[in-house]
Design a protein around this motif. Structure first.
Motif, PDB file in Angstrom:
ATOM      1  N   VAL A 123       0.691  -0.859   0.016  1.00 14.15           N
ATOM      2  CA  VAL A 123      -0.090  -0.051   0.137  1.00 14.15           C
ATOM      3  C   VAL A 123       0.794   0.922  -0.747  1.00 14.15           C
ATOM      4  O   VAL A 123       0.952   2.166  -0.634  1.00 14.15           O
ATOM      5  CB  VAL A 123      -0.491   0.281   1.263  1.00 14.15           C
ATOM      6  CG1 VAL A 123      -1.926   1.171   1.259  1.00 14.15           C
ATOM      7  CG2 VAL A 123      -1.517  -1.344   1.663  1.00 14.15           C
ATOM      8  N   HIS A 124       2.134   1.834   1.356  1.00  6.01           N
ATOM      9  CA  HIS A 124       2.484   2.106   1.103  1.00  6.01           C
ATOM     10  C   HIS A 124       3.451   3.037  -0.083  1.00  6.01           C
ATOM     11  O   HIS A 124       3.268   3.942  -1.098  1.00  6.01           O
ATOM     12  CB  HIS A 124       3.941   2.192   1.720  1.00  6.01           C
ATOM     13  CG  HIS A 124       4.978   3.500   2.458  1.00  6.01           C
ATOM     14  ND1 HIS A 124       5.029   4.164   2.364  1.00  6.01           N
ATOM     15  CD2 HIS A 124       6.482   3.037   2.181  1.00  6.01           C
ATOM     16  CE1 HIS A 124       6.002   4.974   2.115  1.00  6.01           C
ATOM     17  NE2 HIS A 124       6.668   4.732   2.432  1.00  6.01           N
ATOM     18  N   LYS A 125       3.687   1.681  -0.917  1.00  2.00           N
ATOM     19  CA  LYS A 125       4.995   1.735  -2.465  1.00  2.00           C
ATOM     20  C   LYS A 125       3.781   2.486  -3.253  1.00  2.00           C
ATOM     21  O   LYS A 125       4.384   2.307  -4.371  1.00  2.00           O
ATOM     22  CB  LYS A 125       5.681   0.735  -2.813  1.00  2.00           C
ATOM     23  CG  LYS A 125       6.705   0.697  -1.280  1.00  2.00           C
ATOM     24  CD  LYS A 125       7.736  -0.801  -1.420  1.00  2.00           C
ATOM     25  CE  LYS A 125       8.365  -1.135  -1.080  1.00  2.00           C
ATOM     26  NZ  LYS A 125       8.865  -1.867  -1.526  1.00  2.00           N
ATOM     27  N   LYS A 126       2.480   2.523  -3.817  1.00  2.00           N
ATOM     28  CA  LYS A 126       1.118   2.703  -4.328  1.00  2.00           C
ATOM     29  C   LYS A 126       1.177   4.159  -4.669  1.00  2.00           C
ATOM     30  O   LYS A 126       1.446   4.520  -6.041  1.00  2.00           O
ATOM     31  CB  LYS A 126       0.003   2.244  -4.226  1.00  2.00           C
ATOM     32  CG  LYS A 126       0.361   0.685  -4.463  1.00  2.00           C
ATOM     33  CD  LYS A 126      -1.494   0.242  -4.001  1.00  2.00           C
ATOM     34  CE  LYS A 126      -1.859  -1.109  -4.386  1.00  2.00           C
ATOM     35  NZ  LYS A 126      -2.841  -1.041  -4.105  1.00  2.00           N
ATOM     36  N   TRP A 130      -7.283  -0.573   1.949  1.00  2.00           N
ATOM     37  CA  TRP A 130      -7.333  -1.173   2.651  1.00  2.00           C
ATOM     38  C   TRP A 130      -7.429  -2.639   2.442  1.00  2.00           C
ATOM     39  O   TRP A 130      -7.072  -3.981   3.538  1.00  2.00           O
ATOM     40  CB  TRP A 130      -7.252  -0.160   3.986  1.00  2.00           C
ATOM     41  CG  TRP A 130      -6.139   0.829   4.140  1.00  2.00           C
ATOM     42  CD1 TRP A 130      -6.924   2.500   4.050  1.00  2.00           C
ATOM     43  CD2 TRP A 130      -5.214   0.813   4.035  1.00  2.00           C
ATOM     44  NE1 TRP A 130      -6.013   3.049   3.457  1.00  2.00           N
ATOM     45  CE2 TRP A 130      -4.719   2.424   4.584  1.00  2.00           C
ATOM     46  CE3 TRP A 130      -4.643   0.622   5.443  1.00  2.00           C
ATOM     47  CZ2 TRP A 130      -3.630   2.793   4.861  1.00  2.00           C
ATOM     48  CZ3 TRP A 130      -3.012   0.745   5.103  1.00  2.00           C
ATOM     49  CH2 TRP A 130      -2.885   2.284   5.280  1.00  2.00           C
ATOM     50  N   LYS A 131      -8.664  -2.700   1.933  1.00  2.00           N
ATOM     51  CA  LYS A 131      -8.816  -4.337   1.784  1.00  2.00           C
ATOM     52  C   LYS A 131      -7.985  -5.416   2.021  1.00  2.00           C
ATOM     53  O   LYS A 131      -8.674  -5.826   2.499  1.00  2.00           O
ATOM     54  CB  LYS A 131      -9.270  -3.931   0.386  1.00  2.00           C
ATOM     55  CG  LYS A 131     -10.807  -3.499   0.721  1.00  2.00           C
ATOM     56  CD  LYS A 131     -11.970  -3.687  -1.525  1.00  2.00           C
ATOM     57  CE  LYS A 131     -12.685  -3.281  -0.950  1.00  2.00           C
ATOM     58  NZ  LYS A 131     -13.929  -3.114  -2.314  1.00  2.00           N
ATOM     59  N   SER A 132      -6.391  -5.386   1.173  1.00  3.04           N
ATOM     60  CA  SER A 132      -5.797  -6.356   1.480  1.00  3.04           C
ATOM     61  C   SER A 132      -5.105  -6.450   2.500  1.00  3.04           C
ATOM     62  O   SER A 132      -5.416  -7.869   3.485  1.00  3.04           O
ATOM     63  CB  SER A 132      -4.328  -6.294   0.112  1.00  3.04           C
ATOM     64  OG  SER A 132      -4.388  -5.128   0.569  1.00  3.04           O
ATOM     65  N   VAL A 133      -5.046  -5.401   3.295  1.00  3.75           N
ATOM     66  CA  VAL A 133      -4.326  -5.067   4.572  1.00  3.75           C
ATOM     67  C   VAL A 133      -5.633  -5.923   5.006  1.00  3.75           C
ATOM     68  O   VAL A 133      -4.638  -6.684   6.622  1.00  3.75           O
ATOM     69  CB  VAL A 133      -3.839  -3.693   4.755  1.00  3.75           C
ATOM     70  CG1 VAL A 133      -3.628  -3.813   6.101  1.00  3.75           C
ATOM     71  CG2 VAL A 133      -3.316  -3.045   4.048  1.00  3.75           C
ATOM     72  N   ILE A 184      -1.120   2.052  12.739  1.00  5.48           N
ATOM     73  CA  ILE A 184      -0.798   1.777  11.473  1.00  5.48           C
ATOM     74  C   ILE A 184      -1.015   3.372  11.284  1.00  5.48           C
ATOM     75  O   ILE A 184      -0.936   4.666  11.008  1.00  5.48           O
ATOM     76  CB  ILE A 184      -2.081   1.873  10.115  1.00  5.48           C
ATOM     77  CG1 ILE A 184      -2.281   0.596  10.317  1.00  5.48           C
ATOM     78  CG2 ILE A 184      -0.786   1.263   8.946  1.00  5.48           C
ATOM     79  CD1 ILE A 184      -1.851  -1.088  10.451  1.00  5.48           C
ATOM     80  N   THR A 185       1.309   3.758  11.683  1.00  7.34           N
ATOM     81  CA  THR A 185       2.218   4.895  10.930  1.00  7.34           C
ATOM     82  C   THR A 185       1.471   6.360  11.836  1.00  7.34           C
ATOM     83  O   THR A 185       0.535   7.228  11.071  1.00  7.34           O
ATOM     84  CB  THR A 185       1.189   5.061   9.249  1.00  7.34           C
ATOM     85  OG1 THR A 185      -0.099   5.795   9.139  1.00  7.34           O
ATOM     86  CG2 THR A 185       2.535   4.594   8.257  1.00  7.34           C
ATOM     87  N   THR A 186       1.348   5.654  13.108  1.00  3.51           N
ATOM     88  CA  THR A 186       0.943   6.741  13.893  1.00  3.51           C
ATOM     89  C   THR A 186       1.845   7.079  14.759  1.00  3.51           C
ATOM     90  O   THR A 186       1.711   8.085  15.559  1.00  3.51           O
ATOM     91  CB  THR A 186      -0.764   6.579  14.717  1.00  3.51           C
ATOM     92  OG1 THR A 186      -1.899   6.629  13.834  1.00  3.51           O
ATOM     93  CG2 THR A 186      -0.850   7.119  15.999  1.00  3.51           C
ATOM     94  N   LEU A 187       2.700   6.470  15.624  1.00  4.96           N
ATOM     95  CA  LEU A 187       3.189   6.253  16.731  1.00  4.96           C
ATOM     96  C   LEU A 187       4.318   7.337  16.599  1.00  4.96           C
ATOM     97  O   LEU A 187       5.076   7.513  17.446  1.00  4.96           O
ATOM     98  CB  LEU A 187       3.352   4.569  17.374  1.00  4.96           C
ATOM     99  CG  LEU A 187       2.423   4.024  17.969  1.00  4.96           C
ATOM    100  CD1 LEU A 187       3.068   2.819  18.592  1.00  4.96           C
ATOM    101  CD2 LEU A 187       1.477   5.306  18.910  1.00  4.96           C
ATOM    102  N   HIS A 188       4.326   7.423  15.633  1.00  8.25           N
ATOM    103  CA  HIS A 188       6.129   8.444  14.864  1.00  8.25           C
ATOM    104  C   HIS A 188       5.688   9.577  15.220  1.00  8.25           C
ATOM    105  O   HIS A 188       6.539  10.385  15.428  1.00  8.25           O
ATOM    106  CB  HIS A 188       6.662   8.026  13.883  1.00  8.25           C
ATOM    107  CG  HIS A 188       5.531   8.199  12.675  1.00  8.25           C
ATOM    108  ND1 HIS A 188       5.260   6.532  11.775  1.00  8.25           N
ATOM    109  CD2 HIS A 188       4.916   8.330  11.896  1.00  8.25           C
ATOM    110  CE1 HIS A 188       4.377   6.826  10.825  1.00  8.25           C
ATOM    111  NE2 HIS A 188       3.995   8.323  10.984  1.00  8.25           N
TER     112      HIS A 188
END
Length: 220
Positions: free
Chosen positions: A10-13, A59-62, A143-147
């Motif tokens: 997903v990120h690399k799209k 996000w369906k695949s995730v 997901i991509t929050t804690l940083h």
């Protein structure tokens, strides 16, 4: 506490022009706007955020991967820490009929503009102070929050995720493995406060007693 990747595809799209990110608009100004996590960050100009955060099914695949890996079933409780507009929770609800979903996010705007089907299950709140009892959830994800947290709140948040989860947890954070990825991350990010290598993240996990799974995304 294994490393497992459900997110990279997903990120690399997303296509990213790192240099343009810091030349087309004052970066400090963009970050100041983004960190309000209001309209401009989610649905305003791309220079200061997502440029329109709309449901598109990515996000369906995730959701299906999480379902299969953690053997999610009807009646299980799942919490998303940093849920945004609840798109992943919606896809989880579709992938696992009967699942109980919960989401928490710092952004009032995101909660009030969440996907209609999941909005009743979302609430405004902070990762470092989760309003739930110990061992409540069959799966806790972030997901991509804690940083986006300062170190003192990151420590609390990791301990909170560990506290409210029964067994399964999965978090994704931004990281870098070399100087090129570090520069790209610094160029691209708008809201990060913790800039850590994978080894540093693992140190945080061990320090806080986090026992769940994790993965990293890189800006290659």
């Amino acid at each position: 506490m294994p490393e497992i990747d459900f997110i990279s595809s997903v990120h690399k799209k997303t296509k990213r022009n790192y240099l343009e990110r810091v030349t087309e608009y004052p970066k400090a100004k963009a970050a100041n706007v983004a960190k309000k996590f209001d309209f401009d960050y989610w649905d305003g100009d791309r220079k200061v955020g997502y440029g329109g955060f709309y449901y598109d099914g990515r996000w369906k695949s995730v959701a299906c991967a999480l379902r299969d890996h953690y053997h999610l079933k009807s009646g299980d409780k799942v919490l998303d820490v940093g849920c945004g507009k609840g798109f992943l929770l919606y896809d989880l609800m579709m992938a696992v009929p009967g699942i109980e979903i919960y989401g928490i996010d710092i952004s009032r705007y995101a909660i009030t503009h969440a996907k209609e089907e999941v909005q009743p299950f979302l609430q405004e709140g902070r990762a470092e102070c989760l309003p739930f009892e110990d061992n409540t959830f069959d799966l806790v994800i972030s997901i991509t929050t804690l940083h986006n947290l300062y170190c003192f709140n990151l420590e609390k948040a990791l301990k909170e995720i560990e506290r409210v989860g029964k067994k399964n947890k999965y978090i994704v954070v931004e990281s870098y493995r070399n100087e090129e990825e570090k520069v790209n991350l610094l160029y691209w990010q708008l809201t990060c406060e913790c800039f850590c290598t994978p080894d540093e993240w693992r140190w945080w996990f061990e320090k806080t007693g986090y026992s769940g799974d994790y993965s990293f995304i890189y800006f290659e």
